[in-house]
Design an enzyme around this catalytic site. Structure first.
Site, PDB file in Angstrom:
ATOM      1  NE  ARG A 100       2.052  -2.714  -3.327  1.00 40.56           N
ATOM      2  CZ  ARG A 100       1.109  -2.022  -2.837  1.00 40.56           C
ATOM      3  NH1 ARG A 100       1.051  -0.716  -3.508  1.00 40.56           N
ATOM      4  NH2 ARG A 100       0.581  -2.236  -1.700  1.00 40.56           N
ATOM      5  CB  ALA A 138      -1.326   8.939  15.911  1.00 41.30           C
ATOM      6  CG  ASN A 164       6.595  -8.429  10.200  1.00 43.84           C
ATOM      7  OD1 ASN A 164       6.447  -7.085  10.179  1.00 43.84           O
ATOM      8  ND2 ASN A 164       6.041  -9.351  10.573  1.00 43.84           N
ATOM      9  CB  VAL A 165       9.347  -3.173   9.501  1.00 43.20           C
ATOM     10  CG1 VAL A 165       9.929  -3.197   8.037  1.00 43.20           C
ATOM     11  CG2 VAL A 165       8.098  -2.704   9.404  1.00 43.20           C
ATOM     12  CE1 TYR A 197       0.170   6.270   6.486  1.00 43.56           C
ATOM     13  CE2 TYR A 197      -0.562   8.415   5.959  1.00 43.56           C
ATOM     14  CZ  TYR A 197       0.279   7.333   5.694  1.00 43.56           C
ATOM     15  OH  TYR A 197       1.308   7.326   4.851  1.00 43.56           O
ATOM     16  CB  SER A 234       2.324  11.252   5.878  1.00 43.81           C
ATOM     17  OG  SER A 234       1.108  11.561   4.939  1.00 43.81           O
ATOM     18  CB  ILE A 258       2.247  10.472  -3.650  1.00 45.51           C
ATOM     19  CG1 ILE A 258       3.091  11.402  -2.900  1.00 45.51           C
ATOM     20  CG2 ILE A 258       2.961  10.009  -4.827  1.00 45.51           C
ATOM     21  CD1 ILE A 258       3.518  12.873  -3.726  1.00 45.51           C
ATOM     22  N   GLY A 269       9.809  -1.649   2.459  1.00 49.50           N
ATOM     23  CA  GLY A 269       8.497  -1.675   1.651  1.00 49.50           C
ATOM     24  C   GLY A 269       8.970  -1.244   0.541  1.00 49.50           C
ATOM     25  CG  ASN A 310       8.646   3.680   1.295  1.00 54.04           C
ATOM     26  OD1 ASN A 310       8.104   4.565   1.285  1.00 54.04           O
ATOM     27  ND2 ASN A 310       8.181   2.417   0.843  1.00 54.04           N
ATOM     28  CE  LYS A 333       3.523   7.203   7.309  1.00 58.38           C
ATOM     29  NZ  LYS A 333       4.726   6.718   6.831  1.00 58.38           N
TER      30      LYS A 333
END
Length: 244
Positions: free
Chosen positions: A11, A153, A59-60, A151, A138, A184, A8, A86, A155
């Site tokens: 960018r 859950a 594609n992870v 999200y 996170s 961030i 990922g 990432n 992380k």
């Protein structure tokens, strides 16, 4: 010569991690994302720092895609020394309104993706008896956040995954750690209203948003020799917002 793989990384934080690893002496940086054309700017940025950079489509959330990409990287560079998981997405919404599709999409990329990539790279790392893996978790995986149960859950699961992998792999001299970013500055935060930003700042003792470079420096530390006796840890980079 060391080779680092960053998922990922077309960018944002991923790109900053690639640039920081190159700055800190990693010889080969492999930029991974869904499409190789997305990776061009990151590749050029790394090359401008005097290091070798290449891109690989990955594609992870798909095991076949991950295995193919990792095999290509090992064939080209011989081994993978550093892996940074990432890749991640958000599909925010309140629990009662969240669709099963949005839950599955976030868990597939953020958690299953880290599992598939880690499983693929550690086969070679175990043979080499060396390696460093850094997972991007996170702050919400540590404290939760309304409207982000999927999200959070994913992380939080990544934190537990990190610690379990660290215990399994330490005997082969493979270290596994995580970095947990706070708020961030990004395209997502740039569009927030001044009122929302003020409320965010009120919870950050340092009274400012973090920068992608702040996360990248933490990742580079955990991937490098200066952290040779550190494994199974979560480095929270959040300006003091959470002090566990």
């Amino acid at each position: 010569m060391k080779t680092a793989v960053v998922t990922g990384s077309a960018r944002g934080i991923g790109r900053a991690i690639c640039e920081q690893l190159a700055t800190d002496g990693v010889d080969n940086i492999v930029v991974c994302d869904l499409k190789v054309e997305w990776c061009e700017e990151t590749v050029e940025a790394v090359k401008a720092l005097g290091k070798n950079a290449s891109s690989v489509e990955m594609n992870v959330s798909d095991a076949a895609s991950v295995d193919k990409a990792v095999a290509e990287i090992i064939e080209k560079f011989g081994q993978i020394d550093i892996c940074v998981n990432n890749a991640g997405i958000t599909r925010d919404g309140l629990l009662m309104r969240m669709s099963e599709e949005d839950w599955d999409a976030v868990l597939d990329i953020n958690l299953k993706g880290a599992f598939l990539v880690t499983k693929a790279v550690t086969k070679q790392m175990m043979r080499a008896r060396s390696g460093a893996i850094v997972n991007i978790a996170s702050i919400v995986g540590l404290m939760g956040n309304a409207g982000q149960c999927n999200y959070s859950a994913s992380k939080g699961g990544l934190v537990a995954f990190t610690k379990s992998c660290a215990r399994e792999l330490a005997g082969r001299n493979i270290r596994v750690n995580a970095v947990a970013p706070g708020f961030i500055q990004s395209k997502m935060t740039d569009v927030l209203s001044d009122d929302v930003k003020a409320k965010m700042m009120a919870n950050i003792p340092m009274n400012k948003l973090g920068q992608p470079a702040d996360i990248a420096k933490a990742v580079s530390f955990l991937a490098g020799e200066n952290s040779a006796y550190i494994t199974g840890q979560v480095l929270s980079v959040n300006g003091g917002m959470l002090m566990p």
